[in-house]
Design an enzyme around this catalytic site. Structure first.
Site, PDB file in Angstrom:
ATOM      1  CE  LYS A   1      -1.877   2.651   3.082  1.00 47.38           C
ATOM      2  NZ  LYS A   1      -1.949   3.969   2.387  1.00 47.38           N
TER       3      LYS A   1
ATOM      4  CB  SER B   1       3.799   8.672  12.546  1.00 43.58           C
ATOM      5  OG  SER B   1       2.528   8.043  12.661  1.00 43.58           O
TER       6      SER B   1
ATOM      7  CD  GLU C   1      12.422   3.837   9.350  1.00 44.40           C
ATOM      8  OE1 GLU C   1      12.354   4.700  10.260  1.00 44.40           O
ATOM      9  OE2 GLU C   1      12.366   4.093   8.148  1.00 44.40           O
TER      10      GLU C   1
ATOM     11  CB  CYS D   1      12.288   8.638  10.120  1.00 42.64           C
ATOM     12  SG  CYS D   1      13.372   7.598   9.119  1.00 42.64           S
TER      13      CYS D   1
ATOM     14  CD  GLU E   1       9.482  11.944  13.398  1.00 44.19           C
ATOM     15  OE1 GLU E   1       8.432  11.338  13.668  1.00 44.19           O
ATOM     16  OE2 GLU E   1      10.425  11.434  12.762  1.00 44.19           O
TER      17      GLU E   1
END
Length: 538
Positions: free
Chosen positions: A229, A283, A305, A339, A436
């Protein structure tokens, strides 16, 4: 049911964070009474450059064919430079995931892919890499158009990395094997490394093709089939790449691509009972949802991850000019939408003031503009939601007492461009130092000694990566062993060789991608025990 659970969890996740709503309200307020010093937007955003590529693939790719979604619905994908629609893409939902999983299951259970020799699979992956190399410019243009990253970055850095990584995994295909194990008794024992089956993969919007390769490469090398996806913000490049994969000779049903949204297509894939393994990049909040969906369904193993708040530590013996440039790259690369971005810049007090002035100066000359223009370092943020979120964090930094050295506003009047922003006098308890941001906002913090900076750097729920800048090998060794992260770059940053494993500690994820370590994500280990009659040796 999976879709409802995903929506419910997502709502809970959003409502539990009051800071997210506050940031969006802050983002809409001007920075009253604050002078944005030494920054100019004189170079206004010009009329967008024509990407020079045509969008030909907007349907789902299931069982080797481009098809409409079962509902017939589509959704728009936007140009971050302007906010205008690029194309309307098929919107996959649970029924489409079911079709894709059924195709992948049949291809695995009955098809030739896991049954052909590993050498034959390797040759197909190598042909795929060759085709990606041949179509480098078109793929890079699609990536830039859909994502906003500089074209030169996509064409000269990311696409060659993807080609290299796929060739790396093609090389692994015929080197995956088990062991012969000695036992206490008259038995022959061997281990088999078998493909795990149907792999569900969910990729993010910040590096669409790179994350596609990180997941597809090892899964194919091990003989699995895939349902992937794409992120709803960036669906185009994966469809084009998978079309090339079929040209390379991969059988129908081996790789299926469904575009759609998280609460529908993503939830259906994560909670599907006939998916044997799941890999997700995104996230931390969404990663928790994905993990719960996988657990509530068939307890499929999950590789995650996730997010990060990586420290970049500049020691007192550092060459300040080099450290400034590297710290700038560590944070601002890919519009800060990375990230592992070095988003907490810790600088020793003896060089702090000099570092801040030079970091500020470097940010003011960063070239921002149309990512298709040669020499541009920074394009627009991915979409209006991310744009507003970043401006909200900037406002939060000002309100909490950090010093806004430069930037802090949108760049130009059109699109999702943000000025390169630098804060000094940042404290560990400020939102800009804890959460973040995923944008071009550098936070510079001061430290006194190694013991202090180790404690502060580790005092976070994240543990993805870290940067260390020092000329002292003892200092480097102390920090690399003390920092609780999955990757430490010493006097460098963002080195992503195909063989280097990548993943995080703590809430930055579980498992590793890239390198030989990622192969275990897509393999089952089976022990086979057979009695021996009158063996000549044991």
């Amino acid at each position: 049911m999976a879709a409802r659970l995903f929506s419910s969890l997502l709502s809970r996740s959003s409502s539990s964070s009051s800071s997210a709503r506050a940031l969006l309200s802050r983002a809409r307020k001007p920075l009253l009474g604050r002078e944005i010093k030494n920054y100019s937007t004189a170079a206004a955003i010009e009329e967008p450059i024509n990407p020079g590529v045509t969008v030909n693939h907007t349907q789902l790719l299931i069982n080797g064919q481009f098809v409409d979604s079962a509902s017939g619905k589509t959704f728009p994908t936007f140009d971050p430079r302007t906010g205008e629609v690029i194309a309307h893409v098929a919107e996959g939902e649970a029924e489409d995931i079911n079709r894709a999983v059924a195709a992948a299951r049949k291809a695995f259970d009955e098809g030739p892919w896991p049954r052909m020799s590993a050498y034959e699979r390797a040759k197909i992956i190598l042909r795929f890499a060759d085709l990606l190399e041949k179509h480098n410019d078109e793929l890079a243009a699609l990536e830039t158009w859909d994502n906003g990253k500089p074209y030169e970055q996509a064409a000269k850095i990311e696409l060659p990395m993807i080609v290299r990584l796929l060739r790396y995994y093609a090389g692994w295909a015929d080197k995956i094997h088990g062991l012969t194990v000695p036992a206490d008794g008259q038995y022959h024992i061997q281990t088999l490394h078998e493909p795990i089956g149907v792999a569900g993969q969910i990729i993010p919007w910040n590096f669409p093709l790179l994350m596609y390769a990180w997941k597809v490469g090892p899964a194919l090398a091990c003989g699995n089939t895939i349902v992937l996806k794409t992120a709803e913000q960036t669906p185009l490049s994966a469809l084009y790449a998978t079309k090339l994969l079929h040209e390379a000779g991969v059988p129908p049903g081996v790789v299926n691509v469904v575009s759609g949204f998280g609460p529908t297509a993503g939830a259906a894939l994560a909670g599907h009972m006939d998916v044997d393994k799941l890999a997700f990049t995104g996230s931390t909040g969404t990663g928790k949802i994905v993990l719960e969906l996988a657990a509530r369904s068939n307890l499929k193993p999950v590789t995650l991850e996730l997010g990060g708040k990586s420290p970049f530590i500049v020691c007192e013996d550092a060459d300040v000019d080099k450290a400034v440039e590297l710290a700038h790259f560590a944070l601002f690369f890919n519009q800060g939408q990375c990230c592992c971005a070095g988003s907490r810049t810790y600088v020793h007090e003896s060089v702090y003031d000099e570092f801040v002035e030079k970091a500020k100066a470097r940010a003011t000359i960063r070239s921002v503009g149309d990512p298709f223009k040669s020499g541009i370092e920074q394009g627009p943020q991915i979409d209006s939601e991310q744009f507003e979120k970043i401006l909200g964090y900037i406002r939060s930094g000002v309100e909490s007492g950090a010093t806004l050295e430069t930037g802090g506003e949108r760049f130009g009047t059109k699109g999702h461009y943000i000025q390169p922003t630098v804060f000094s006098n940042v404290k560990d308890d400020m939102l800009i130092a804890k959460e973040e941001i995923f944008g071009p906002v550098q936070s510079i913090l001061k430290f006194k000694d190694l013991k202090e900076v180790i404690q502060r750097a580790n005092n976070t729920s994240y543990g993805l990566a870290a940067g260390v800048f020092t000329q002292n090998i003892d200092t480097a060794n102390t920090l690399t062993r003390a920092l609780k992260v999955g990757t430490v770059w010493v006097n460098c940053f963002d080195i992503f060789d195909a063989a280097i494993p990548f993943g995080g500690y703590k809430m930055s994820g579980q498992g590793r991608e890239k390198g030989m370590y990622s192969l275990s994500n897509y393999l089952q280990v089976k022990a086979v025990v057979t009695p021996l009659k009158n063996p000549a040796w044991l």
